[in-house]
Design a protein around this motif. Structure first.
Motif, PDB file in Angstrom:
ATOM      1  N   ALA A  65       1.041  -1.153   0.373  1.00 18.34           N
ATOM      2  CA  ALA A  65      -0.191  -0.164   0.160  1.00 18.34           C
ATOM      3  C   ALA A  65       0.826   1.622   0.122  1.00 18.34           C
ATOM      4  O   ALA A  65       0.704   1.993  -1.008  1.00 18.34           O
ATOM      5  CB  ALA A  65      -1.037   0.135   1.078  1.00 18.34           C
ATOM      6  N   GLU A  66       1.880   1.238   0.580  1.00 20.45           N
ATOM      7  CA  GLU A  66       2.923   2.100   0.670  1.00 20.45           C
ATOM      8  C   GLU A  66       3.530   2.545  -0.481  1.00 20.45           C
ATOM      9  O   GLU A  66       3.791   3.433  -1.429  1.00 20.45           O
ATOM     10  CB  GLU A  66       4.079   2.077   2.171  1.00 20.45           C
ATOM     11  CG  GLU A  66       4.919   3.605   1.897  1.00 20.45           C
ATOM     12  CD  GLU A  66       6.229   3.490   2.684  1.00 20.45           C
ATOM     13  OE1 GLU A  66       6.780   3.795   3.641  1.00 20.45           O
ATOM     14  OE2 GLU A  66       5.815   2.364   4.140  1.00 20.45           O
ATOM     15  N   ARG A  67       4.303   1.292  -1.060  1.00 26.61           N
ATOM     16  CA  ARG A  67       4.697   1.554  -2.352  1.00 26.61           C
ATOM     17  C   ARG A  67       3.908   1.040  -3.854  1.00 26.61           C
ATOM     18  O   ARG A  67       4.082   2.221  -4.303  1.00 26.61           O
ATOM     19  CB  ARG A  67       5.123  -0.076  -2.200  1.00 26.61           C
ATOM     20  CG  ARG A  67       5.778   0.055  -4.113  1.00 26.61           C
ATOM     21  CD  ARG A  67       6.522  -1.461  -3.972  1.00 26.61           C
ATOM     22  NE  ARG A  67       7.360  -1.545  -2.876  1.00 26.61           N
ATOM     23  CZ  ARG A  67       7.910  -3.527  -2.676  1.00 26.61           C
ATOM     24  NH1 ARG A  67       8.155  -4.760  -3.755  1.00 26.61           N
ATOM     25  NH2 ARG A  67       8.211  -3.717  -1.457  1.00 26.61           N
ATOM     26  N   TYR A  68       2.782   1.416  -3.697  1.00 29.73           N
ATOM     27  CA  TYR A  68       1.638   1.318  -4.556  1.00 29.73           C
ATOM     28  C   TYR A  68       0.085   2.687  -4.377  1.00 29.73           C
ATOM     29  O   TYR A  68      -0.450   1.469  -3.404  1.00 29.73           O
ATOM     30  CB  TYR A  68       1.477   0.320  -5.421  1.00 29.73           C
ATOM     31  CG  TYR A  68       2.558  -0.202  -5.874  1.00 29.73           C
ATOM     32  CD1 TYR A  68       3.440  -0.097  -7.197  1.00 29.73           C
ATOM     33  CD2 TYR A  68       2.674  -1.508  -4.962  1.00 29.73           C
ATOM     34  CE1 TYR A  68       3.853  -0.607  -7.651  1.00 29.73           C
ATOM     35  CE2 TYR A  68       3.780  -2.619  -5.356  1.00 29.73           C
ATOM     36  CZ  TYR A  68       4.768  -1.963  -6.621  1.00 29.73           C
ATOM     37  OH  TYR A  68       6.190  -2.594  -7.210  1.00 29.73           O
ATOM     38  N   PRO A  69       0.657   3.142  -4.044  1.00 28.80           N
ATOM     39  CA  PRO A  69      -0.512   3.878  -3.223  1.00 28.80           C
ATOM     40  C   PRO A  69      -2.351   3.733  -4.445  1.00 28.80           C
ATOM     41  O   PRO A  69      -2.079   4.668  -5.482  1.00 28.80           O
ATOM     42  CB  PRO A  69      -0.047   5.290  -3.065  1.00 28.80           C
ATOM     43  CG  PRO A  69       0.644   5.624  -3.660  1.00 28.80           C
ATOM     44  CD  PRO A  69       1.515   4.424  -4.099  1.00 28.80           C
ATOM     45  N   ALA A  70      -3.253   4.053  -4.046  1.00 31.09           N
ATOM     46  CA  ALA A  70      -4.086   3.616  -4.293  1.00 31.09           C
ATOM     47  C   ALA A  70      -5.183   5.325  -5.062  1.00 31.09           C
ATOM     48  O   ALA A  70      -4.624   6.184  -4.580  1.00 31.09           O
ATOM     49  CB  ALA A  70      -5.713   3.121  -3.574  1.00 31.09           C
TER      50      ALA A  70
END
Length: 270
Positions: free
Chosen positions: A259-264
């Motif tokens: 989630a931190e690496r690929y924020p929505a």
């Protein structure tokens, strides 16, 4: 026909032997897809304990690799036939890839072998959960079939008084050893499992087994007992129990990292 390279021995990449068309360190080539040990590990990590035993060892891993190759061939054939344009197929493939990634990553973070090797933790869990490993008491009946309840009641009375033997009443039969199940065997197990009965004791009443009316006695009693820590099935159960919370924590951490690496992002409106 799609080009397929398949290592016949899974140990080949580590033995310095190459198979034509298969890159070093990989196991098979199926069209544009290259399958490696990480793909096999991802599938193995999703298997249940008995399936993991089934596909253990070189021969088991070879069989699993062949299944993986066959599945990849079918997926590529579906794409060739135009099914790849169907969003449902694309989504299913993405789901499968995500599941394989998750299983492989969790295995990397919480190796099953490492959990199984921590005998101190396994023994501690076993000792603190004694109720998880008991086998139920089992009993069976030795008896003779009779036609009516009147005949059965009279025969049972004669048996109790010692005036006749089972063999004199007919051909004795024995039921299988079973744990008590009053739902599956109503009116039978309630009598067979009456407290105070010992092997050789006559039942208090005739019983119906299937469509047969029987009179008889308890033949065997196998008492309930706790399965030992060394039992392979107990070991597998304990490993799964000890590993389960570790997997949960690892998955929570992984999802947080992703989630931190690929924020929505919110899709832009047209």
């Amino acid at each position: 026909m799609r080009r397929l390279g398949l290592a016949l021995v899974l140990g080949l990449p580590t033995c310095g032997v190459s198979v034509e068309g298969v890159p070093p360190g990989k196991l098979a080539v199926v069209g544009p897809t290259v399958l490696g040990p990480e793909d096999l590990l991802g599938v193995q990590a999703q298997l249940g304990p008995y399936a993991q035993l089934r596909f253990a060892g070189v021969e088991g891993r070879m069989a699993l690799l062949e299944s993986l190759v066959a599945a990849e061939l079918m997926a590529q054939q579906a794409v060739d036939e135009g099914l790849g344009a169907d969003p449902r197929v694309e989504f299913a493939l993405l789901e499968e890839e995500a599941a394989l990634f998750l299983a492989a990553e969790l295995e990397r973070r919480v190796p099953r072998a490492a959990v199984a090797a921590d005998l101190e933790a396994l023994r501690s869990w076993y000792d603190t959960h004694p109720d998880r490993f008991w086998t139920e008491e089992q009993r069976n009946l030795e008896g003779v079939a009779l036609a009516t309840h009147e005949q059965a009641e009279a025969a049972l009375e004669r048996l109790r008084e010692g005036r006749v033997t089972l063999a004199e009443l007919g051909t004795p039969v024995a039921t299988p050893l079973q744990p008590r199940d009053d739902v599956e065997h109503p009116g039978f197990h309630a009598i067979l499992f009456e407290s105070g009965l010992a092997p050789g004791d006559w039942l208090s009443a005739p019983v119906v087994v299937g469509r047969t009316l029987l009179v008889g006695r308890v033949q065997q009693i196998v008492p309930a007992e706790r399965r030992p820590f060394e039992d392979p099935s107990v070991q597998e159960q304990v490993v799964q129990a000890v590993r389960a919370p570790q997997l949960v924590r690892a998955e929570v951490a992984l999802r947080a990292e992703l989630a931190e690496r690929y924020p929505a992002t919110t899709p832009s409106r047209p």
